[in-house]
Design a protein around this motif. Sequence first.
Motif: not given
Length: 815
Positions: A803-810
């Motif tokens: 989730i945190l990796r996806d957050a950084e991309k967003t």
Amino acid sequence: MDSPLTPADAWFATRGWQAFGFQHEVWQAMLAGRSGLLHATTGSGKTYAVWLGALLRGQKLNAPSRGSAPLQVLWITPMRALAADSTRALQAPLPELAPHWTVGLRTGDTPSAERARQDRRWPTALVTTPESLSLMLTRDRAREELAQVHTVIVDEWHELLGNKRGVQVQLALARLRRFNPQLIAWGLSATLGNLMQAMDVLLGGAHGALVQGRIDKSLLIDTLIPRDPGRFSWAGHLGQQMQQPVIDEIDRSATTLVFTNTRSQAELWYQMLLAARPDWAGVVALHHGSLDKDVREWVELGLKEGRLKAVVATSSLDLGVDFLPVERVLQIGSAKGVARLLQRAGRSGHAPGRPSRVTLVPTHTMELVEAVAARRAAQATRVEKRESPDKPLDVLVQHLVTIALGGGFTSDELYDEVRSAYAYRDLTPAEWRWALNFVERGGESLHAYPEYHRVQLVDGVYRVPDRGIARRHKLQVGTIVGDATMQVKYMSGGKIGTIEESFIARLKKGDCFLFGGRLLEFVRVQDLVAYVRKAERKRGAVPRWNGGKMPLSNEMADMMLEVLRGVEQGDFFEPELQAAEPMLVTQQRLSHLPTPQTLLIERHVSREGHHLYLYPFAGRYVHMGLASLLAWRLAKDRPNTFSLSFNDYGLELLSALPVDVSSVLDGSAFSTEHLLEDVLASLNSSELSQRRFREIARVAGLVFTGYPGAPKSMKQLQASSSLFYEVFRKYDAGNLLLAQAEREVLSQELDIRRLRATLKAMGAKRIDEVVLKHPSPMSLPLMVERFREQLTTEKLADRLDRILRDAEKTLQKTP
């Protein structure tokens, strides 16, 4: 001619003290025969304000005696640990001011030999608890023994005011006033928001003196700032990161109290400290209510004598025990309420003129915002109110049997007496007749069973003629009800403490758990004792005691929204807000911030389903009821299945099917019409009421917990109370204890009053709807709450990393 206050002032002078104005005010009021409430900061001299007043009043009312004086003063304390400390403080002025007076102590811990001495002759002043005072009222000679009591002092009144133990005190005071119409009562408190009402409850609505001690005592509330709070955080996220800063703070101070909100948290932090500093073994200690009495007393004495470097404690050390050597107070996580924070801050600098300081240790980033809110609320004296329970009939039923044992009663006279207690001021004649019928004949459904004919009319007076009933009643006087506990002992025989039976029941032989600061291996249960040995493994389970989650108070929640409104306008001036800025700015980029004028609603679609987040900031209990209520209302027109999650700030509804949220967006879902019916329909109210009824049945004397050495198991007690519950439902639908169970579920577990107020507030706010591309920093903790119920620690960590990796991309794509 000497003033009546001269002896008290002279004794102060021998100590190098000078009485404060509020102390003189109390002495004069007590000499004039006035009751009252003294509200002053912790460590400012409240104890000697009322105690010397009681001594002066005793000298005025009684001629000097060569022998020891009869029982004249009762000092009621909410905690046994506080009782021993109070006894020592009260004894100090006696040689100079009242040489013929004696002070005694009577609680559940008092040895039988001391009880026997007291039974032969009471001391002049007795320090006791609500339960022990009620037991004194069961004695045949209660009126004769207590008739000369002219002063009752209730210490830490705020701790008793809002619960059934406080109702016990109200009823006992009503009885003592009957014995002695000249009786005066004084309450002591440092943390109350509704002073006049608190005094009314104590005095039964009679006129009294409200004395406020205005002492220039500085209070500092600061925060240990985490090195890297991050842009996303969830419950417990920062705990390990704060280990070294806490150790450094302890290292810099002589003696530190480290407060936690739960016993589980205390056990974990004690282990964390010793793991990092094994050289502190023996000078860092653990203190909570489940530890053996000898262990707790050893810790308390070590604090007093300054032998301990630090103590990790729960609310077991919150109250007025005088630990002068304590230099620093740390609070792990949020205190959740202004009153609790002020109480704990007062453990440091516990003397007039000494500054008090409490340092908050955040365990997740939103607690940095809570820290700012707590400081501002404390500075604005926004302290929580406490209100008395209304007509708890289980306590009344118990009291009727108590008074029938203690000399007996007539109906009309006791009815008037009970109604003089604030909690029963609106008790109707019909409710009184029901309670009397219940103890006399077992009500409508138990009249065929002689053991429930507890009270009988003998020569016009209600008494308890059966010795067996009398003994059983005395063994379980009181209103403290919780999960049944078991003793924990080493195989070699040494006692460690007590622990909930429900926790032990889940263990298998060889399982390990943390308790009393030790890693223990479970061996077996025998005669309701859990036998253990020291474990050789490195890790084990941590017991989860009941009552672990405290909700955010109204005062704290309202101030948090005010803080967030300031943040929205660019207020990052305080160090905590500067540290929380990455998370708060991320929340603004992915969503918005809630404010006092807006209700933030977030929507998100993921592989799990359709997420709906709301942030009312009303505390976890209200959010629990609110989540169930909204899910039920949203599914009425179109059936759907919801998973619910909630914390102090908001709630999540997760559904497999899309949800028509138009009623949420237009506010109609927040209607307070038919609220009671909808709440009961949305929850398993029958199960909640049945669980609450177990406690009521115990207090009302329906369920007997067993004789000393042969207690009944929780399984037996549950079976007994469940049987009564079903019998009453089928054959005695008008039983008022059933109605009380439902009322307590609504008022205490769901906080229906606050839920109603929250719905009204939500309906009045402007809806701020955001459709999320990615979970926001405020929604992620709600997801984690739900994940914890479903995933192992390792799988949870993997899910969060993704989730945190996806957050950084967003965030990289978000301007």
